[in-house]
Write a protein that holds these residues in place. Structure first.
Motif, mmCIF file in Angstrom:
data_model
loop_
_atom_site.group_PDB
_atom_site.id
_atom_site.type_symbol
_atom_site.label_atom_id
_atom_site.label_comp_id
_atom_site.label_asym_id
_atom_site.label_seq_id
_atom_site.Cartn_x
_atom_site.Cartn_y
_atom_site.Cartn_z
ATOM 1 N N ASP A 7 -16.004 59.687 -5.140
ATOM 2 C CA ASP A 7 -15.241 59.476 -3.907
ATOM 3 C C ASP A 7 -15.535 58.129 -3.234
ATOM 4 O O ASP A 7 -15.292 57.961 -2.039
ATOM 5 N N LYS A 8 -16.092 57.194 -3.998
ATOM 6 C CA LYS A 8 -16.308 55.852 -3.484
ATOM 7 C C LYS A 8 -15.583 54.848 -4.362
ATOM 8 O O LYS A 8 -15.304 55.121 -5.531
ATOM 9 N N ALA A 9 -15.276 53.708 -3.796
ATOM 10 C CA ALA A 9 -14.559 52.676 -4.550
ATOM 11 C C ALA A 9 -15.305 51.347 -4.450
ATOM 12 O O ALA A 9 -15.876 51.010 -3.411
ATOM 13 N N CYS A 40 -21.006 52.489 -7.275
ATOM 14 C CA CYS A 40 -20.406 53.545 -6.439
ATOM 15 C C CYS A 40 -21.405 54.669 -6.146
ATOM 16 O O CYS A 40 -21.450 55.199 -5.034
ATOM 17 N N GLY A 41 -22.171 55.051 -7.141
ATOM 18 C CA GLY A 41 -23.123 56.140 -6.958
ATOM 19 C C GLY A 41 -24.544 55.696 -6.705
ATOM 20 O O GLY A 41 -25.473 56.518 -6.736
ATOM 21 N N TYR A 98 -28.562 49.173 -7.110
ATOM 22 C CA TYR A 98 -28.431 49.468 -5.683
ATOM 23 C C TYR A 98 -27.086 48.958 -5.169
ATOM 24 O O TYR A 98 -26.480 48.049 -5.732
ATOM 25 N N GLN A 99 -26.661 49.551 -4.069
ATOM 26 C CA GLN A 99 -25.421 49.122 -3.436
ATOM 27 C C GLN A 99 -25.555 47.698 -2.898
ATOM 28 O O GLN A 99 -26.661 47.211 -2.667
ATOM 29 N N PRO A 100 -24.424 47.027 -2.662
ATOM 30 C CA PRO A 100 -24.471 45.668 -2.109
ATOM 31 C C PRO A 100 -25.175 45.649 -0.765
ATOM 32 O O PRO A 100 -25.049 46.572 0.036
#
Length: 497
Positions: free
Chosen positions: A189-191, A230-231, A434-436
């Motif tokens: 559910d993330k983009a 995303c995850g 890791y996420q940005p």
């Protein structure tokens, strides 16, 4: 319009200035562009454009200036433009405008550069370009159907001629082209989105991509990385040892440093003092250099300034010490730096400003990095090289930042804020993602933290640079990666906006 025709028109306009006791610069430009964008197998847009015209800048004998333009590039236009520019210059002088006679000291330049393109504009018909781009787009969608893909192609040709009262006449052609793939990937559910490009001078970039599919490979790698992001968890804010890729390094050199040494910015720049460049200031460790100058075949290539001067290659920082700035003919002396032909203009209707061309950040201490085909294989190679050279500290995160997503800089304080696509901890053999996060800090602290480079130079990180209401092509880079020590004035943390 052809180069020789434009040159003849510029000479005809200069002929109208013989009775004027001041000085005149005539700029003429003819520009053609084709562009297209595809989304999910369909053409969203195909556009063609052309623009041409004159810009006449007149100076009274005391140095007041006036500027007049016309979008008609034809015989008979010059006299009215010259009259208007002279009238404006005299009116500006009467109201007490700032005077500048530096142009009288400019050296005479005579040059006619051939078009460097292998395939000149229009040699490949637009319909054939459309077919080639559709083929590349369709293939990408077929090999990664989970993504939402857009493909765009842009091809530009600018023909310039600059003439001056002193007899200077330079003409040159700037061809450039870029193919881009932009993808959006959804997971949990993330983009996340990704953008890759392949640039050059002309339609050769399409023929090369059809033959080797290098850009497609990059797009697939980055799409897989985006899916993993995303995850991925959020990284705790902090001060870490960093490894930044050449795109981020270009952003650092361009946004956080290059603009700070442009000669019209010295009164507001952290690298200026009392309006002068702080030459001799140590801004980085020994072995770190920042160089700006045109590279043939580059997206931002420009061999001459829009004032008719040779565009010089400038070593801004040499061995960690601030050595020179980017000076145009009108502001360099006041800024305490030599004239380097740095004046660029978006088009004939703009007065040139000192600007970068291709800016690159280089380090003497370079660790070898053998080229590999896929992104994560390259990340593994980065880890192995760092281990081999004892550059990784046991139990301490060492974070690799991928992708430059823009940012902003305050030239007065030296504060910068950049964004990336994602982060990998190369100190962990599992290479967690890791996420940005926001990459921020002080310009001089970031430069001081650079301790080495990984891999050969990559100078094709391209973009568009805005300044003073004008936009021009920009590019640059560094080694494939730069190594940075942890610094209390350089932070990583906060969500990607």
């Amino acid at each position: 319009m052809e180069q020789k025709e434009i040159k003849a028109l510029v000479l005809s306009v200069l002929a109208e200035t013989r009775e004027f006791d001041g000085y005149v610069i005539v700029r003429a430009q003819s520009r053609r562009e084709w562009s297209m964008r595809l989304s999910n197998g369909q053409f969203e847009r195909v556009s063609t454009g052309a623009d041409s015209g004159f810009g006449v800048q007149a100076f009274t004998k005391d140095g007041a200036s006036g500027f007049a333009t016309s979008d008609v590039l034809a015989e008979g236009v010059g006299q009215k433009l010259v009259e208007k520019a002279i009238q404006l210059a005299r009116r500006n002088e009467a109201i007490g405008t700032k005077l500048n006679r530096a142009i009288w000291d400019a050296p005479q330049v005579l040059a006619e550069e051939k078009n460097p393109a292998k395939k000149v504009f229009g040699e490949i018909p637009l319909v054939q370009l459309e077919e080639m781009v559709m083929t590349l787009h369709t293939r990408l969608r077929s090999v990664f159907p989970e993504g939402v893909w857009q493909t765009s192609y842009r091809q530009v040709e600018e023909v310039w001629c600059i003439g001056r009262t002193d007899g200077t006449n330079v003409s040159f052609v700037i061809p450039r082209a870029v193919l881009m793939h932009q993808g959006t990937v959804r997971e949990q559910d993330k983009a996340q989105s990704t953008l890759v490009h392949r640039s050059g001078m002309d339609a050769s970039v399409l023929f090369e991509e059809l033959a080797d599919h290098v850009l497609e490979g990059k797009a697939l790698d980055r799409a897989e990385f985006a899916r993993a992001v995303c995850g991925a968890p959020q990284l705790p804010s902090g001060h870490y040892p960093l490894i930044i890729d050449f795109g981020l390094a270009k952003g650092l050199a361009h946004e956080a440093f290059g603009h700070a040494v442009e000669s019209d910015h010295m009164k507001e720049s952290v690298l200026g003092e009392a309006g002068k460049l702080r030459k001799g200031l140590r801004v980085a460790r020994p072995g770190v250099s920042i160089i700006d100058g045109p590279l043939p075949g580059d997206w931002a290539y420009q061999p001459y300034s829009a004032n008719g001067l040779v565009r010089q290659t400038v070593t801004i920082v040499r061995d960690g010490v601030l050595e020179a700035g980017l000076g145009d003919i009108f502001s360099a002396e006041e800024a305490g730096m030599p004239v380097t032909g740095a004046g660029r203009a978006e088009n004939y209707g703009h007065v040139p400003l000192p600007r970068m061309s291709n800016i690159r950040l280089l380090v003497d201490r370079m660790l070898p990095l053998n080229p590999v085909e896929h992104l994560m294989d390259e990340v593994k190679a980065v880890r192995e090289t760092l281990l081999q050279h004892e550059e990784l500290v046991e139990g301490e995160k060492n974070l690799l930042l991928l992708g430059y997503r823009g940012g902003q800089v305050n030239p007065k304080t030296g504060d910068f804020v950049f964004q990336c696509d994602g982060i990998i901890d190369v100190s962990d053999p599992k290479l967690p993602i890791y996420q940005p996060s926001i990459f921020s800090g002080k310009i001089l602290s970031a430069l001081e933290a650079i301790r080495g480079g990984l891999g050969e130079g990559c100078y094709d990180a391209i973009g568009t640079c805005g300044k003073g209401g004008q936009s021009v092509a920009s590019s640059g880079g560094s080694h494939r990666y730069l190594l940075m020590d942890a610094d209390q004035q350089v932070s990583l943390g906060g969500e990607h906006g």
